[in-house]
Each structure stands twice: as structure tokens, then as C-alpha cells.
Design an enzyme around this catalytic site. Structure first.
Site, PDB file in Angstrom:
ATOM      1  N   GLY A  40      18.735  78.655 -45.489  1.00 12.30           N
ATOM      2  CA  GLY A  40      18.670  79.918 -46.223  1.00 12.30           C
ATOM      3  C   GLY A  40      17.643  80.885 -45.686  1.00 12.30           C
ATOM      4  O   GLY A  40      17.818  82.100 -45.769  1.00 12.30           O
ATOM      5  N   ARG A  72      24.233  81.217 -49.354  1.00 10.27           N
ATOM      6  CA  ARG A  72      23.032  81.921 -48.864  1.00 10.27           C
ATOM      7  C   ARG A  72      22.873  81.853 -47.348  1.00 10.27           C
ATOM      8  O   ARG A  72      21.997  82.518 -46.802  1.00 10.27           O
ATOM      9  CB  ARG A  72      21.788  81.373 -49.564  1.00 10.27           C
ATOM     10  CG  ARG A  72      21.541  79.927 -49.299  1.00 10.27           C
ATOM     11  CD  ARG A  72      20.610  79.269 -50.294  1.00 10.27           C
ATOM     12  NE  ARG A  72      20.506  77.838 -50.003  1.00 10.27           N
ATOM     13  CZ  ARG A  72      21.424  76.937 -50.339  1.00 10.27           C
ATOM     14  NH1 ARG A  72      22.500  77.295 -50.988  1.00 10.27           N
ATOM     15  NH2 ARG A  72      21.265  75.673 -50.011  1.00 10.27           N
ATOM     16  N   ASP A 129      12.964  72.710 -44.545  1.00  7.78           N
ATOM     17  CA  ASP A 129      13.168  72.415 -45.966  1.00  7.78           C
ATOM     18  C   ASP A 129      12.450  71.148 -46.411  1.00  7.78           C
ATOM     19  O   ASP A 129      12.806  70.570 -47.426  1.00  7.78           O
ATOM     20  CB  ASP A 129      14.673  72.295 -46.254  1.00  7.78           C
ATOM     21  CG  ASP A 129      15.310  71.141 -45.492  1.00  7.78           C
ATOM     22  OD1 ASP A 129      14.605  70.469 -44.703  1.00  7.78           O
ATOM     23  OD2 ASP A 129      16.513  70.900 -45.697  1.00  7.78           O
ATOM     24  N   ASN A 130      11.455  70.722 -45.631  1.00  5.67           N
ATOM     25  CA  ASN A 130      10.779  69.482 -46.027  1.00  5.67           C
ATOM     26  C   ASN A 130       9.337  69.459 -45.549  1.00  5.67           C
ATOM     27  O   ASN A 130       8.980  70.103 -44.561  1.00  5.67           O
ATOM     28  CB  ASN A 130      11.552  68.268 -45.496  1.00  5.67           C
ATOM     29  CG  ASN A 130      11.551  68.222 -43.982  1.00  5.67           C
ATOM     30  OD1 ASN A 130      10.628  67.685 -43.374  1.00  5.67           O
ATOM     31  ND2 ASN A 130      12.557  68.818 -43.343  1.00  5.67           N
ATOM     32  N   THR A 133       8.177  68.058 -41.835  1.00  6.69           N
ATOM     33  CA  THR A 133       8.428  69.031 -40.759  1.00  6.69           C
ATOM     34  C   THR A 133       7.410  70.161 -40.820  1.00  6.69           C
ATOM     35  O   THR A 133       6.900  70.612 -39.790  1.00  6.69           O
ATOM     36  CB  THR A 133       9.857  69.596 -40.879  1.00  6.69           C
ATOM     37  OG1 THR A 133      10.772  68.507 -40.827  1.00  6.69           O
ATOM     38  CG2 THR A 133      10.160  70.567 -39.759  1.00  6.69           C
ATOM     39  N   CYS A 184      15.376  72.522 -52.705  1.00  4.12           N
ATOM     40  CA  CYS A 184      16.611  73.212 -53.100  1.00  4.12           C
ATOM     41  C   CYS A 184      17.659  72.247 -53.642  1.00  4.12           C
ATOM     42  O   CYS A 184      18.479  72.604 -54.471  1.00  4.12           O
ATOM     43  CB  CYS A 184      17.167  73.989 -51.913  1.00  4.12           C
ATOM     44  SG  CYS A 184      15.997  75.210 -51.281  1.00  4.12           S
TER      45      CYS A 184
END
Lengths: 285, 66
Positions: A40, A72, A129-130, A133, A184
Site C-alpha cells: 500500500g 489500495r 509491513d513488518n 524488515t 494490516c
């Protein structure tokens, strides 16, 4: 070094933005940006950079397109479900603008591979998203001295952080053992908010990549620029009313008469094992 | 006077860590802003909250998704 006729026409609206617009466009064409994560946040960031005329992008994502991504992640279409994100994204971006060089890394990278990719880039952009990372890229940004531009979203929350080798780092703020429940997958995400956050990040990236070293050095420190009364000319060149908010953490808020990001200077943790005094090699404290 | 997320608070705390304990803040994933400065958790215990001046505190949940 100059723009081709085709580039002059393509970027003509950008080239109207101030006396130094051509130099700014040429600086952007010289820039190479690493974008980690093509979800996104990463889709709009990569789209805007490519549309605007960045010289080269390194696109990194190991995931495949899922149906639930589509509301998205606008680089992907319904018939892309199941295909590798980085490859699909690169193909769409090339269709949109064939000029930028695109390097595609369709995998999760170990430290060595990510460092190799980071070292040849001017800026690192975290759209992942984590937490592991984020910590990995933060550490590599610190080790390579590259500026880190990052966005983070979940539910109805959106945050940004811009860090460089002189500032605090992400690990000053977060516990590496933090069990992130707010992602998310568990919290959902507002599609317009994630796009808005990505475009705020892209705008900051373009400001940074198009500025000269002198403009960056001479810019008024972020938060100290005087407000310019409405209707008066900007007293400094376009886009340089203040510096890039390195060392700041931004939080989106919509309350009172304000809709946008509030920026807070992030204090360094002297004991941070990534950037603090305790992380410096002996003799370099 | 202490203001927490723009609301007056009657809490009395000697440090940010003390305040966090009184508010029962989670031990991870929370950002605490004191007078517009975002302070790492490691600094909370050594950050006093003097009663001689107003303190504006903002607390929010960190997120890490994308």
C-alpha cells in the site's frame, strides 16, 4: 547533460516550477532510490517517483499479489493475483515511463544482499509491513550512511520517520522484541490514508532528491522556518522553505482545524545498540 | 498542570516512567511525546516532570504495517 526533447515535453509541467527547475529535474534523473516493500505504501511511492522522472529504482518485495491487496495497491490488477509483486510492479512502471532504470529483486534479502543493493542507492525507502524488515533496513541505513525515509500504517493510524546518520535511529524508539499486533492483516487499513501517507513520503523524497547539496546545507532547520503569509512570495527557492525533517517522527492526525502530519523530533537513546554510544567501535566514541 | 492528549490530567508523577506506570501503558509499541519531543522509553525513567511548569504529553500507538 541535458534532457531529451521527449523528456522536456514529458516533464514540462514540472519544469515550470521555479528558475532552477531544470537543474532539479536533472538531479532527479541522476538519483537511484531503493524501495523496500511494494504494498500500500510502496506502490504509490514507486509510481510517483517513476512518473516524476527518477533516474533509477531498486524494487524489492518477495510477496505475490493477493486479492485483498487490490483496494489500495494500484499497480496491480485483478488478473495479477498470484503473480510476483516486484515483477508486476516493474512492468506497470515501465509502461508508464520507460526512462527510469528499474532493478527488480523478487525476494526477501539477507543482510549482505540488502547492503549490496543499498550501497549503490542515494536513499533508502522503507515501505515494508513488518518489524524485522524495518529493523534490518534501519541498521543497514546506519551502516551505509544512507538517509532512510519510512512510512508505517495500520488501521486508521499513519506514521512517517525520516532518519539519517546524524539523527536518532528507529531502534532508539522500538524494542526489537516488540510483538507487533497492529498490522494490516489484523487491524485492516484505510486505503485512502495509506495512499495519502505514501504521497507525503514521495513529496519529501522529491524535495530531497531534487535539492542541491548547497540548498540542503543552507535550508532553515525543520521546524524553524517562518510561516509565509498567504499571498506573499516564497522568499526561498521553490521547495526549500525548510529542510527535510530528518530525525523526526510524523504522526497523522485529523482534529480541530488540522488534517495532516504532526512532526516530533526523536531523541536518541545513548544506549541504543544500533546507533548509540554503546554501538560505536572502541576508540570511536 | 499536566495535559495528556490535550486533556487536563490530575495525575501527579515524578518522571515519565512513573507516569507510564500510573497509566498502565503497554511495555512495547507505545510512543510518548513530552512537550513536542519524542522520547525513547530508555529515557523515561530519567526524565522528570517538574510541577513548576505545564507539561503537554501525547501518547500514541506505534504501527509497523505497510
Amino acid at each position: 547533460m541535458n534532457l531529451s526533447d521527449n523528456e522536456f515535453i514529458r516533464y514540462s509541467r514540472s519544469l515550470m516550477l521555479g528558475d532552477d527547475a531544470l537543474e532539479r529535474q536533472l538531479r532527479l534523473r541522476q538519483a537511484r532510490v531503493l524501495v523496500l516493500g511494494l504494498g500500500g505504501l510502496g506502490c504509490p511511492v514507486a509510481s510517483t517517483l517513476v512518473s516524476a522522472g527518477v533516474g533509477a529504482l531498486t524494487l524489492i518485495d518477495g510477496d505475490v499479489v493477493e486479492l485483498s491487496n487490490l483496494p489500495r495497491q494500484q499497480l496491480y490488477q485483478t488478473n495479477d493475483v498470484g503473480k510476483p509483486k516486484a515483477e508486476v510492479a516493474a512492468a506497470r512502471l515501465r509502461q508508464h515511463n520507460p526512462h527510469p532504470q528499474l532493478q527488480v529483486l523478487q525476494c526477501r534479502l539477507n543482510d549482505e544482499a540488502l547492503r549490496e543493493a543499498a550501497e549503490v542507492c542515494d536513499v533508502l525507502v522503507d515501505c515494508s509491513d513488518n518489524l524485522p524488515t524495518r529493523l534490518q533496513l534501519n541498521r543497514l541505513a546506519r551502516e551505509t550512511g544512507k538517509p532512510l525515509f519510512a512510512g508505517a500504517v495500520s488501521g486508521a493510524s499513519a506514521q512517517l520517520y525520516l532518519l539519517n546518520r546524524h539523527s536518532a535511529c528507529y531502534q532508539c524508539l522500538v524494542d526489537p522484541d516488540w510483538q507487533v499486533l497492529q498490522n494490516c492483516r489484523s487491524m485492516g487499513v484505510d486505503p485512502a490514508l495509506v495512499t495519502l501517507t505514501a504521497q507525503q513520503l514521495a513529496w519529501l523524497l522529491l524535495q530531497y532528491l531534487q535539492a542541491s547539496a548547497d540548498q540542503i546545507a543552507q535550508a532553515v532547520p525543520f521546524g524553524q522556518a517562518n510561516q509565509i503569509p498567504f499571498g506573499q512570495a516564497n522568499p526561498v527557492p521553490f521547495g526549500h522553505a525548510s529542510s527535510i525533517p530528518f530525525g523526526h517522527y510524523g504522526r497523522f492526525a485529523a482534529s480541530g482545524n488540522h488534517i495532516g502530519f504532526h512532526w516530533y523530533p526523536l531523541q536518541q537513546d545513548p544506549g541504543c545498540t544500533c546507533c548509540g554510544v554503546s554501538s560505536a567501535p572502541e576508540g570511536e566514541v | 498542570m499536566l495535559y495528556i492528549n490535550q486533556q487536563k490530567s490530575a495525575l501527579q508523577a515524578s518522571t515519565l516512567a512513573d507516569l507510564a506506570e500510573q497509566l498502565a501503558l503497554p511495555t512495547q509499541g507505545v510512543a510518548l511525546v513530552l512537550n513536542r519531543q519524542l522520547l525513547p522509553r530508555a529515557l523515561w525513567a530519567q526524565t522528570p516532570l517538574s510541577t513548576e511548569q505545564d507539561h503537554h504529553i501525547e501518547i500514541f500507538q506505534l504501527v509497523a504495517g505497510g
